[in-house]
Design a protein around this motif. Sequence first.
Motif, mmCIF file in Angstrom:
data_model
loop_
_atom_site.group_PDB
_atom_site.id
_atom_site.type_symbol
_atom_site.label_atom_id
_atom_site.label_comp_id
_atom_site.label_asym_id
_atom_site.label_seq_id
_atom_site.Cartn_x
_atom_site.Cartn_y
_atom_site.Cartn_z
ATOM 1 N N ASN A 50 37.883 38.798 45.359
ATOM 2 C CA ASN A 50 37.253 40.063 44.944
ATOM 3 C C ASN A 50 37.141 40.117 43.426
ATOM 4 O OD1 ASN A 50 37.073 40.906 47.575
ATOM 5 N ND2 ASN A 50 38.830 42.288 47.480
ATOM 6 N N PHE A 51 38.214 39.744 42.741
ATOM 7 C CA PHE A 51 38.202 39.800 41.285
ATOM 8 C C PHE A 51 37.094 38.914 40.719
ATOM 9 C CE2 PHE A 51 39.751 40.332 37.068
ATOM 10 C CZ PHE A 51 39.542 39.108 36.438
ATOM 11 N N SER A 52 36.992 37.699 41.223
ATOM 12 C CA SER A 52 35.984 36.761 40.741
ATOM 13 C C SER A 52 34.573 37.306 40.958
ATOM 14 C CB SER A 52 36.162 35.429 41.461
ATOM 15 O OG SER A 52 35.053 34.632 41.347
ATOM 16 N N ALA A 53 34.297 37.816 42.163
ATOM 17 C CA ALA A 53 32.966 38.354 42.479
ATOM 18 C C ALA A 53 32.655 39.582 41.635
ATOM 19 C CB ALA A 53 32.881 38.692 43.961
ATOM 20 N N ASN A 54 33.657 40.447 41.458
ATOM 21 C CA ASN A 54 33.445 41.671 40.681
ATOM 22 C C ASN A 54 33.201 41.352 39.211
ATOM 23 O OD1 ASN A 54 33.894 43.043 43.036
ATOM 24 N ND2 ASN A 54 36.008 43.614 42.542
ATOM 25 N N LEU A 55 33.909 40.348 38.702
ATOM 26 C CA LEU A 55 33.725 39.957 37.306
ATOM 27 C C LEU A 55 32.320 39.399 37.096
ATOM 28 C CD1 LEU A 55 35.165 39.809 34.571
ATOM 29 C CD2 LEU A 55 35.927 37.506 35.172
ATOM 30 N N LYS A 56 31.818 38.644 38.067
ATOM 31 C CA LYS A 56 30.451 38.123 37.984
ATOM 32 C C LYS A 56 29.442 39.274 37.945
ATOM 33 C CE LYS A 56 31.340 33.764 40.393
ATOM 34 N NZ LYS A 56 31.150 33.016 41.671
ATOM 35 N N SER A 57 29.673 40.296 38.753
ATOM 36 C CA SER A 57 28.772 41.459 38.762
ATOM 37 C C SER A 57 28.770 42.167 37.422
ATOM 38 C CB SER A 57 29.179 42.436 39.872
ATOM 39 O OG SER A 57 28.988 41.869 41.148
ATOM 40 N N ASP A 92 33.672 39.509 22.483
ATOM 41 C CA ASP A 92 34.063 40.923 22.394
ATOM 42 C C ASP A 92 35.474 41.154 22.937
ATOM 43 O OD1 ASP A 92 31.623 41.451 21.302
ATOM 44 O OD2 ASP A 92 30.738 42.303 23.118
ATOM 45 N N ILE A 93 35.801 40.465 24.035
ATOM 46 C CA ILE A 93 37.132 40.631 24.633
ATOM 47 C C ILE A 93 38.178 39.864 23.835
ATOM 48 C CG2 ILE A 93 38.546 40.189 26.696
ATOM 49 C CD1 ILE A 93 36.013 40.525 28.364
ATOM 50 N N GLY A 94 37.760 38.687 23.323
ATOM 51 C CA GLY A 94 38.692 37.844 22.583
ATOM 52 C C GLY A 94 39.367 36.818 23.472
ATOM 53 N N VAL A 95 38.606 36.300 24.459
ATOM 54 C CA VAL A 95 39.152 35.267 25.339
ATOM 55 C C VAL A 95 38.313 34.000 25.206
ATOM 56 C CG1 VAL A 95 40.080 36.927 26.986
ATOM 57 C CG2 VAL A 95 37.789 36.004 27.339
ATOM 58 N N ASN A 96 38.925 32.875 25.522
ATOM 59 C CA ASN A 96 38.267 31.576 25.460
ATOM 60 C C ASN A 96 37.222 31.466 26.569
ATOM 61 O OD1 ASN A 96 38.330 28.600 26.643
ATOM 62 N ND2 ASN A 96 38.702 28.501 24.431
ATOM 63 N N TYR A 109 38.077 32.235 35.450
ATOM 64 C CA TYR A 109 38.168 33.550 36.110
ATOM 65 C C TYR A 109 36.921 33.783 36.974
ATOM 66 C CZ TYR A 109 41.428 34.341 32.180
ATOM 67 O OH TYR A 109 42.439 34.245 31.247
ATOM 68 N N LEU A 110 35.747 33.385 36.448
ATOM 69 C CA LEU A 110 34.493 33.621 37.158
ATOM 70 C C LEU A 110 34.387 32.787 38.431
ATOM 71 C CD1 LEU A 110 31.952 33.731 34.175
ATOM 72 C CD2 LEU A 110 32.594 35.642 35.656
ATOM 73 N N ASN A 111 34.875 31.542 38.380
ATOM 74 C CA ASN A 111 34.750 30.692 39.580
ATOM 75 C C ASN A 111 35.943 30.833 40.525
ATOM 76 O OD1 ASN A 111 36.829 28.955 38.602
ATOM 77 N ND2 ASN A 111 35.342 27.671 37.509
ATOM 78 N N GLY A 112 36.898 31.671 40.178
ATOM 79 C CA GLY A 112 38.011 31.962 41.074
ATOM 80 C C GLY A 112 39.128 30.943 41.064
ATOM 81 N N SER A 113 39.087 29.992 40.128
ATOM 82 C CA SER A 113 40.145 28.975 40.100
ATOM 83 C C SER A 113 41.378 29.447 39.349
ATOM 84 C CB SER A 113 39.612 27.689 39.461
ATOM 85 O OG SER A 113 39.242 27.915 38.109
ATOM 86 N N SER A 114 41.278 30.587 38.680
ATOM 87 C CA SER A 114 42.412 31.096 37.901
ATOM 88 C C SER A 114 42.294 32.597 37.749
ATOM 89 C CB SER A 114 42.435 30.419 36.519
ATOM 90 O OG SER A 114 43.464 30.954 35.711
ATOM 91 N N LEU A 115 43.441 33.260 37.650
ATOM 92 C CA LEU A 115 43.476 34.690 37.368
ATOM 93 C C LEU A 115 43.982 34.905 35.949
ATOM 94 C CD1 LEU A 115 44.933 36.312 40.629
ATOM 95 C CD2 LEU A 115 42.637 36.645 39.688
ATOM 96 N N PRO A 116 43.524 35.946 35.275
ATOM 97 C CA PRO A 116 43.993 36.203 33.909
ATOM 98 C C PRO A 116 45.471 36.565 33.887
ATOM 99 C CG PRO A 116 42.019 37.483 34.423
ATOM 100 C CD PRO A 116 42.520 36.930 35.709
ATOM 101 N N SER A 117 46.090 36.292 32.752
ATOM 102 C CA SER A 117 47.448 36.787 32.539
ATOM 103 C C SER A 117 47.405 38.308 32.501
ATOM 104 C CB SER A 117 47.991 36.253 31.208
ATOM 105 O OG SER A 117 47.226 36.775 30.128
ATOM 106 N N ALA A 118 48.558 38.946 32.574
ATOM 107 C CA ALA A 118 48.618 40.415 32.537
ATOM 108 C C ALA A 118 47.976 40.939 31.259
ATOM 109 C CB ALA A 118 50.070 40.882 32.636
ATOM 110 N N HIS A 119 48.201 40.238 30.155
ATOM 111 C CA HIS A 119 47.644 40.663 28.868
ATOM 112 C C HIS A 119 46.118 40.577 28.884
ATOM 113 C CE1 HIS A 119 47.227 41.291 24.587
ATOM 114 N NE2 HIS A 119 46.623 40.121 24.454
#
Length: 253
Positions: free
Chosen positions: A4-11, A25-29, A36-46
Amino acid sequence: MSENFSANLKSLCAEHGSISQICRDIGVNRQQFNRYLNGSSLPSAHNMRRIARHFDLTEAELFAETTSFERMLKGVLPQIGKTPTDAFLDPFLDQQKNLRRYVGFYHSYFCTPSWEGKIFCSLIRIQEVEGLITIRSREIATSPDKSTHQISRYAGLVTMRGNRIFVTEHELAREGSVANTILYSAHRQQLKYLRGMTMGVAWRPYPHPYAAKTIWKRLHERVSAREAITACGIYPIQSNKIDPTVRKHLTEA
């Protein structure tokens, strides 16, 4: 949940434009963001918190069931007690964080059929008023033969979606026109110039809608109100009073 997270982030990215700009803008690599977009990893809490804040969502909403999330994005969820006015104003609310750094005075430059072959310079003020980011514009122009004198005043609201600034103004005259402008900054830290397009109604030789490139140049704090107003008017395209950056944006294909 991760699907769900991956699909929602793509949207979200589809709604907000450039993924590279979103990462900046977010400050991420970007490489990490792709995971995150392809669902192979979830972001850290930060990073999860930073992503949620960027899109003005809660972390829980990012993991919502995808169909519900899509409905939420499209604004089709019931909005009890909302009037048409509320719905119109929604995009302009809570924009202080996004737009406070743009508060100030600008000269707006554009070409209009009213003054063919000329560059029109008007004065813009963006300010924060009672929780809204507002805009007031003043246009002053006199024809070379002094036979025509134009003074127009506009007021409106400003919002930001993704990395684009949206301006809606109405003319402060009876049955005055409505103008819309979309702007962007070449770089997030670059505030001197805002480039984009504006759409309005030409007032001579006869009223008709037009769209044209525009560029706003931020005025230095030392520029007095009198100096800012005096600089408004119409200029030949090759006038040495026109900033080369302004001329290039308005004349290049």
